[in-house]
Design a protein around this motif. Structure first.
Motif, PDB file in Angstrom:
ATOM      1  N   GLU B  76     -44.574  24.846 -14.023  1.00  0.00           N
ATOM      2  CA  GLU B  76     -44.035  23.485 -13.933  1.00  0.00           C
ATOM      3  C   GLU B  76     -43.569  22.981 -15.301  1.00  0.00           C
ATOM      4  OE1 GLU B  76     -46.910  21.002 -11.994  1.00  0.00           O
ATOM      5  OE2 GLU B  76     -46.419  21.781 -10.009  1.00  0.00           O
ATOM      6  N   ASP B 268     -29.992  30.725  22.316  1.00  0.00           N
ATOM      7  CA  ASP B 268     -30.420  29.627  21.450  1.00  0.00           C
ATOM      8  C   ASP B 268     -30.439  28.308  22.231  1.00  0.00           C
ATOM      9  OD1 ASP B 268     -31.238  28.913  18.904  1.00  0.00           O
ATOM     10  OD2 ASP B 268     -29.243  28.230  18.343  1.00  0.00           O
ATOM     11  N   ARG B 269     -29.408  28.066  23.014  1.00  0.00           N
ATOM     12  CA  ARG B 269     -29.353  26.845  23.835  1.00  0.00           C
ATOM     13  C   ARG B 269     -30.471  26.841  24.870  1.00  0.00           C
ATOM     14  NH1 ARG B 269     -23.714  27.174  23.023  1.00  0.00           N
ATOM     15  NH2 ARG B 269     -23.298  28.682  24.653  1.00  0.00           N
ATOM     16  N   ALA B 270     -30.709  28.001  25.461  1.00  0.00           N
ATOM     17  CA  ALA B 270     -31.695  28.073  26.537  1.00  0.00           C
ATOM     18  C   ALA B 270     -33.093  27.739  26.024  1.00  0.00           C
ATOM     19  CB  ALA B 270     -31.679  29.461  27.159  1.00  0.00           C
ATOM     20  N   THR B 271     -33.380  28.093  24.761  1.00  0.00           N
ATOM     21  CA  THR B 271     -34.725  27.886  24.226  1.00  0.00           C
ATOM     22  C   THR B 271     -35.051  26.412  24.028  1.00  0.00           C
ATOM     23  OG1 THR B 271     -33.899  28.192  21.996  1.00  0.00           O
ATOM     24  CG2 THR B 271     -34.866  30.099  23.044  1.00  0.00           C
ATOM     25  N   LEU B 272     -34.029  25.557  24.054  1.00  0.00           N
ATOM     26  CA  LEU B 272     -34.266  24.114  23.957  1.00  0.00           C
ATOM     27  C   LEU B 272     -35.230  23.631  25.014  1.00  0.00           C
ATOM     28  CD1 LEU B 272     -30.680  22.706  23.587  1.00  0.00           C
ATOM     29  CD2 LEU B 272     -32.434  22.976  21.849  1.00  0.00           C
ATOM     30  N   LEU B 273     -35.171  24.277  26.161  1.00  0.00           N
ATOM     31  CA  LEU B 273     -35.952  23.798  27.291  1.00  0.00           C
ATOM     32  C   LEU B 273     -37.385  24.327  27.272  1.00  0.00           C
ATOM     33  CD1 LEU B 273     -33.279  24.064  30.111  1.00  0.00           C
ATOM     34  CD2 LEU B 273     -33.919  22.066  28.776  1.00  0.00           C
ATOM     35  N   ILE B 299     -39.123  20.853  31.645  1.00  0.00           N
ATOM     36  CA  ILE B 299     -38.148  19.902  31.102  1.00  0.00           C
ATOM     37  C   ILE B 299     -36.876  19.873  31.941  1.00  0.00           C
ATOM     38  CG2 ILE B 299     -36.723  19.359  29.078  1.00  0.00           C
ATOM     39  CD1 ILE B 299     -38.922  20.796  27.395  1.00  0.00           C
ATOM     40  N   GLY B 300     -36.454  21.065  32.405  1.00  0.00           N
ATOM     41  CA  GLY B 300     -35.220  21.123  33.183  1.00  0.00           C
ATOM     42  C   GLY B 300     -34.791  22.567  33.332  1.00  0.00           C
ATOM     43  N   SER B 301     -33.563  22.779  33.745  1.00  0.00           N
ATOM     44  CA  SER B 301     -33.079  24.148  33.886  1.00  0.00           C
ATOM     45  C   SER B 301     -31.738  24.291  33.214  1.00  0.00           C
ATOM     46  CB  SER B 301     -32.975  24.509  35.368  1.00  0.00           C
ATOM     47  OG  SER B 301     -31.968  23.723  35.963  1.00  0.00           O
ATOM     48  N   MET B 302     -31.393  25.545  32.910  1.00  0.00           N
ATOM     49  CA  MET B 302     -30.130  25.809  32.244  1.00  0.00           C
ATOM     50  C   MET B 302     -29.615  27.131  32.752  1.00  0.00           C
ATOM     51  SD  MET B 302     -28.938  27.866  29.509  1.00  0.00           S
ATOM     52  CE  MET B 302     -27.648  27.774  28.300  1.00  0.00           C
ATOM     53  N   ASN B 303     -28.318  27.243  32.966  1.00  0.00           N
ATOM     54  CA  ASN B 303     -27.750  28.560  33.208  1.00  0.00           C
ATOM     55  C   ASN B 303     -26.372  28.664  32.602  1.00  0.00           C
ATOM     56  OD1 ASN B 303     -25.627  28.109  35.294  1.00  0.00           O
ATOM     57  ND2 ASN B 303     -27.393  27.299  36.409  1.00  0.00           N
ATOM     58  N   GLU B 304     -25.991  29.890  32.273  1.00  0.00           N
ATOM     59  CA  GLU B 304     -24.706  30.109  31.609  1.00  0.00           C
ATOM     60  C   GLU B 304     -24.240  31.526  31.900  1.00  0.00           C
ATOM     61  OE1 GLU B 304     -24.638  28.764  27.565  1.00  0.00           O
ATOM     62  OE2 GLU B 304     -22.672  29.606  27.170  1.00  0.00           O
ATOM     63  N   GLU B 305     -22.919  31.672  32.032  1.00  0.00           N
ATOM     64  CA  GLU B 305     -22.347  32.992  32.289  1.00  0.00           C
ATOM     65  C   GLU B 305     -21.636  33.511  31.049  1.00  0.00           C
ATOM     66  OE1 GLU B 305     -19.726  32.437  35.576  1.00  0.00           O
ATOM     67  OE2 GLU B 305     -21.363  32.041  36.985  1.00  0.00           O
ATOM     68  N   MET B 307     -19.107  36.843  29.722  1.00  0.00           N
ATOM     69  CA  MET B 307     -18.347  38.031  30.087  1.00  0.00           C
ATOM     70  C   MET B 307     -18.933  39.240  29.359  1.00  0.00           C
ATOM     71  SD  MET B 307     -16.207  36.564  31.971  1.00  0.00           S
ATOM     72  CE  MET B 307     -15.048  37.896  32.371  1.00  0.00           C
TER      73      MET B 307
END
Lengths: 369, 369
Positions: B76, B268-273, B299-305, B307
């Motif tokens: 220091e 990453d988005r899914a882990t929000l829940l 908390i809720g649900s999430m889904n995403e597609e 390609m």
């Protein structure tokens, strides 16, 4: 309700109103952000009953309505959405579907009409100052509010309008910080005590731009800040603020001009030797053209000399180094002037026009250090 | 002892060796940095008995000698000194005076000969890789060591040299991370387990430059990293590491090519829940040309597609989303390939040359989600 807006607008709005979401509360509805699309404008609101923030966001209202959504979950979701259009839709059971590109979230909301709306304020009077000035004046005074709840008035800041000058002051029993701002338009004299928490939160929202103005209006019980598309309403702290004018004085026996940065760096180094909670003072030995700073603790000792220009008597005086550091950090001048009387009387750091005054009480010390 | 050196050299040296100062210890001498100026070179050393770091700093030795100084206070102080020459002088009573410009610190030191020197290592063999490569390989594998002390071997990483390839591997019972580095010079086969803590600290010191080399040498009990003017010596973890080759497999029934960033952002988005500690899996539904990710919590649900391009069978499989995120974050490829067998068998993320292999075990889930 169904609305469509840009992710970035939504994030910006959510970040602003989140500042008024309470950390802990017995009323779960207050942990929500209200999305109000009952008119032609989408408004976000949060309100902890002391402080309320409302902001407008751009977007399209497809079905009018409103919904209250848990602030923490909602802000985390919107922040992590792709940068694109976001649609928010609610059904009869208050299930809320947030869709952005191919990502779809379903969470449950609460009825919007249970939410605590912002109080409607009949404005007595108002002043306008720039966002930059308001943000600066808060930064330059907020550190000397007291965090104790034992004296509620000390947790706020005095906003005093007198002769078209706004004086902002805070004190904690050991020091006083005062900043003055000239107002451009004539306004009646007024006095109020604004909660420190309100000022801390508002300074996080202010853009700090010099061109953008904040309109500040007030009543007996409330203060309202309006800027950009945001309204911040806060309760005032009740009671008569301390008579600070009686604590100020223009007399001095010793006047010191010193380079601010050198002074600040030197005190900063000295504090290394003090452990948290240890109340060791820094001792300042003011002589002709030179000032010696000394500190001694269990860890070791430190001393340093700084060149000064001095009028008046020599003086040996002790201070809590933190108080000096706090004040010096928010003064932008390259040189500062210290006005001192004796080792028991307060030290004033102020400029010639008194646009700022920092009063710091000295502390007792063992002269044999 | 009296030495004079530049503040910036001193700060750099102190920052390097501080990584080996233990947080808590029953031996106060280990909380010190040793300044050794008994030869023609100024050396700083810290040593927590598992990990020891020594570095040389430029400077002038006016009086030979050595002193041990409390690492926290010393670092220091030197950090806050003005940018100028620093003199460090000790007297017979081990009082140490640090002077820079007009600032003068006095602290007490401890006798240097009480300090635990670095062990002297008789190097069996050595390899050389760039600082960049070593820093990268640590970052790309360190997250899957176990932080439990119940199996000491899992808290380290396998460094295995075979056929002039260095293979670095870590595992925690749920996943394995493997990176391979081709060595430029021929070297004998060798195997050792390096403590994770050593690797974490060393990666903070490494400059990460591609041109600058690290020489890594090793014995039965120790590993030594030499780079710039610094030597890092660490004990190895004793015992036979897990037979990872038996856990790897090249068979697969489903092969998926996917854009890494899209995949990562979606998880990453899914882990929000998911709240911390909640073991909700992310469910991946692999179909032709499309993969659906689903998560459901209180908390809720999430889904995403997303390609994809797929070879082989459709598959429904669940994972701990954190394990996927950890692996995907350290893969630099724009597209990644997943090799899967069935909902109970591990998933492999690897490139064609197997320069990296990430094995992740799936988790059970309720298919009715």
């Amino acid at each position: 309700m169904k609305i469509v807006c840009n992710k970035s607008d939504l994030v910006k709005g959510v970040n602003i109103v989140s500042k008024a979401v309470p950390g802990k509360t017995t009323m779960p509805i207050l942990e929500c952000i209200l999305i109000d699309a009952t008119t032609d404008i989408i408004k976000l609101t949060a309100n902890d009953m002391e402080l309320g923030i409302q902001t407008e966001i751009a977007g399209e209202i497809i079905d009018r309505g409103m919904i209250a959504i848990d602030a923490k979950i909602f802000s985390e979701i919107v922040r992590k959405l792709p940068d694109n259009e976001v649609s928010i839709e609610t059904d009869d059971r208050l299930q809320t579907t947030i869709v952005c590109e191919k990502a779809k979230f379903d969470i449950s909301g609460k009825p919007g009409n249970e939410f605590a709306y912002l109080p409607i304020i009949e404005k007595d009077d108002s002043i306008a100052i720039s966002q930059f000035t308001l943000k600066e004046v808060i930064r330059q005074t907020i550190f000397s509010i007291a965090d104790t709840e034992s004296n509620k008035l000390m947790t706020g800041e005095l906003f005093e309008i007198k002769d078209n000058v706004l004086r902002v002051a805070s004190l904690d029993g050991h020091r006083i910080s005062i900043r003055k701002i000239e107002l451009k338009n004539p306004v009646s004299d007024y006095k109020m005590v604004v909660p420190g928490k309100t000022l801390i939160e508002i300074s996080k929202i202010l853009s700090g731009e010099a061109e953008s103005m904040v309109e500040i209006s007030y009543t007996n019980n409330h203060i309202v800040f309006e800027f950009d598309n945001t309204i911040v309403v806060s309760r005032l702290i009740e009671g008569e603020y301390f008579k600070i004018d009686q604590m100020l004085s223009s007399d001095y026996d010793t006047k010191v001009r010193i380079n601010k940065k050198e002074f600040l760096n030197c005190i900063d180094r000295a504090t290394l030797l003090i452990k948290e909670g240890d109340k060791k003072p820094i001792i300042i030995d003011i002589q002709d053209e030179m000032m010696e700073l000394k500190i001694k603790s269990q860890i070791g000792s430190m001393n340093e000399e700084i060149m000064i220009s001095k009028d008046g008597k020599d003086l040996l005086i002790g201070f809590n180094p933190k108080f000096l550091i706090d004040a010096l950090r928010v003064i932008d001048d390259e040189e500062v002037t210290l006005y001192l009387m004796n080792a028991k009387a307060p030290c004033f750091i102020k400029d010639e026009t008194e646009s700022y005054i920092y009063l710091i009480l000295p502390v007792n010390f063992n002269a044999n250090v």
